[in-house]
Motif scaffolding. Structure first.
Motif, PDB file in Angstrom:
ATOM      1  N   ARG A  96       0.574  -1.279  -0.015  1.00  0.00           N
ATOM      2  CA  ARG A  96       0.257  -0.148  -0.026  1.00  0.00           C
ATOM      3  C   ARG A  96       0.956   1.184   0.081  1.00  0.00           C
ATOM      4  O   ARG A  96       1.783   0.709   0.940  1.00  0.00           O
ATOM      5  CB  ARG A  96      -0.812   0.385   1.003  1.00  0.00           C
ATOM      6  CG  ARG A  96      -2.441  -1.074   1.463  1.00  0.00           C
ATOM      7  CD  ARG A  96      -3.090  -1.084   0.361  1.00  0.00           C
ATOM      8  NE  ARG A  96      -4.023  -1.707   0.275  1.00  0.00           N
ATOM      9  CZ  ARG A  96      -4.447  -2.491  -0.531  1.00  0.00           C
ATOM     10  NH1 ARG A  96      -3.305  -2.968  -1.408  1.00  0.00           N
ATOM     11  NH2 ARG A  96      -5.425  -3.682  -0.711  1.00  0.00           N
ATOM     12  N   ASP A  97       0.530   2.408  -0.227  1.00  0.00           N
ATOM     13  CA  ASP A  97       1.436   3.319  -0.733  1.00  0.00           C
ATOM     14  C   ASP A  97       0.536   4.608   0.011  1.00  0.00           C
ATOM     15  O   ASP A  97      -0.594   4.883   0.262  1.00  0.00           O
ATOM     16  CB  ASP A  97       1.145   3.755  -1.548  1.00  0.00           C
ATOM     17  CG  ASP A  97       2.462   5.090  -2.187  1.00  0.00           C
ATOM     18  OD1 ASP A  97       2.699   5.433  -1.639  1.00  0.00           O
ATOM     19  OD2 ASP A  97       2.840   5.710  -3.625  1.00  0.00           O
ATOM     20  N   ARG A  99       1.289   7.506   1.099  1.00  0.00           N
ATOM     21  CA  ARG A  99       1.048   8.616   0.158  1.00  0.00           C
ATOM     22  C   ARG A  99       0.582   9.287  -0.622  1.00  0.00           C
ATOM     23  O   ARG A  99      -0.193  10.246  -1.187  1.00  0.00           O
ATOM     24  CB  ARG A  99       2.441   8.957  -0.102  1.00  0.00           C
ATOM     25  CG  ARG A  99       3.645   9.008   1.010  1.00  0.00           C
ATOM     26  CD  ARG A  99       4.984   9.433  -0.141  1.00  0.00           C
ATOM     27  NE  ARG A  99       5.324   8.313  -0.693  1.00  0.00           N
ATOM     28  CZ  ARG A  99       6.218   7.002  -0.130  1.00  0.00           C
ATOM     29  NH1 ARG A  99       5.964   6.617   0.971  1.00  0.00           N
ATOM     30  NH2 ARG A  99       6.347   5.434  -1.569  1.00  0.00           N
ATOM     31  N   THR A 100      -1.011   8.208  -0.984  1.00  0.00           N
ATOM     32  CA  THR A 100      -1.936   8.169  -2.055  1.00  0.00           C
ATOM     33  C   THR A 100      -2.878   7.876  -1.259  1.00  0.00           C
ATOM     34  O   THR A 100      -3.076   8.113  -0.268  1.00  0.00           O
ATOM     35  CB  THR A 100      -1.506   7.333  -3.288  1.00  0.00           C
ATOM     36  OG1 THR A 100      -2.065   5.875  -2.750  1.00  0.00           O
ATOM     37  CG2 THR A 100      -0.365   7.822  -4.146  1.00  0.00           C
ATOM     38  N   ALA A 101      -4.251   8.429  -2.114  1.00  0.00           N
ATOM     39  CA  ALA A 101      -5.652   8.114  -1.504  1.00  0.00           C
ATOM     40  C   ALA A 101      -4.875   6.970  -0.795  1.00  0.00           C
ATOM     41  O   ALA A 101      -5.296   5.436  -1.411  1.00  0.00           O
ATOM     42  CB  ALA A 101      -6.801   7.545  -2.617  1.00  0.00           C
ATOM     43  N   TRP A 102      -5.670   6.484   0.389  1.00  0.00           N
ATOM     44  CA  TRP A 102      -5.584   5.181   1.522  1.00  0.00           C
ATOM     45  C   TRP A 102      -6.898   4.164   0.235  1.00  0.00           C
ATOM     46  O   TRP A 102      -8.113   3.967   0.173  1.00  0.00           O
ATOM     47  CB  TRP A 102      -5.788   5.428   3.206  1.00  0.00           C
ATOM     48  CG  TRP A 102      -6.170   4.225   3.254  1.00  0.00           C
ATOM     49  CD1 TRP A 102      -6.709   3.028   4.242  1.00  0.00           C
ATOM     50  CD2 TRP A 102      -4.230   3.517   3.456  1.00  0.00           C
ATOM     51  NE1 TRP A 102      -6.780   1.840   4.254  1.00  0.00           N
ATOM     52  CE2 TRP A 102      -4.933   2.022   4.081  1.00  0.00           C
ATOM     53  CE3 TRP A 102      -3.156   3.611   3.264  1.00  0.00           C
ATOM     54  CZ2 TRP A 102      -3.204   1.219   4.803  1.00  0.00           C
ATOM     55  CZ3 TRP A 102      -2.618   2.976   3.910  1.00  0.00           C
ATOM     56  CH2 TRP A 102      -2.489   1.886   4.332  1.00  0.00           C
TER      57      TRP A 102
END
Length: 185
Positions: A96-97, A99-102
């Protein structure tokens, strides 16, 4: 006949055994539920421990390229009391990133289909890289230690809607980690 009946009613021999017969099943039922609860808790704790140890080994670079078989073997070696662990354990490793939309993990956890214990489910095993947020979920199907006890039946009934549940219940453990940046790829 009347004196015989009066003599029978006045006789107090055997009254303790009546109390034992009435009270013993209740206490024995409590004992069985306590034992089943202890076995369940010990298995859950050991699964959590196995996942934690494996996550730590991935995070610090001991396991460089995790694959399904390697991760299952590591979890099972740390969680020694799980019966038939290698065949019953299913894992997911997802990136999962932050820094982007979860994007949350799927609510449905993949568990082993006990009808086909040797099936390979493919699943998600994303390669890990430096500074990546990873989630490891493990699910194992367990038979209750005492399936005829009230608690054993409750465990089975709670999993009745699951696919391939049968006479078992699922234990689930989740771990999250970020791969340390010093790892060599």
């Amino acid at each position: 006949m009347k004196t015989l009946l009066q003599h029978f009613l006045k006789d107090e021999r055997g009254t303790a055994s009546i109390e034992i017969v009435l009270v013993f099943p209740v206490f024995f039922g409590f004992f069985l539920m306590t034992y089943e609860s202890g076995v369940y808790s010990a298995r859950q704790v050991m699964l959590e421990h196995g996942v934690d140890v494996t996550v730590r080994e991935i995070r610090i670079g001991v396991i460089t390229n995790p694959d399904r078989d390697n991760l299952r073997a590591r979890i099972c070696s740390a969680a020694r009391i799980l019966p038939d662990c290698i065949r019953q354990l299913e894992i997911e490793l997802e990136q999962r990133d932050p820094r982007t939309a979860w994007v949350a993990l799927d609510a449905e956890v993949r568990c082993v289909d006990r009808g086909d214990l040797d099936a390979d489910y493919g699943g998600t095993i994303d390669p890990t890289g430096n500074n990546e947020l990873m989630f490891l979920r493990a699910c194992i199907r367990i038979d209750p230690f005492l399936p005829s006890s009230a608690l054993g039946k409750a465990f089975i009934e709670a999993n009745a809607g699951d696919s391939a549940a049968g006479e078992s219940y699922a234990l689930i453990a989740t771990g999250a980690f970020v791969v340390e940046p010093f790892r060599n790829d």
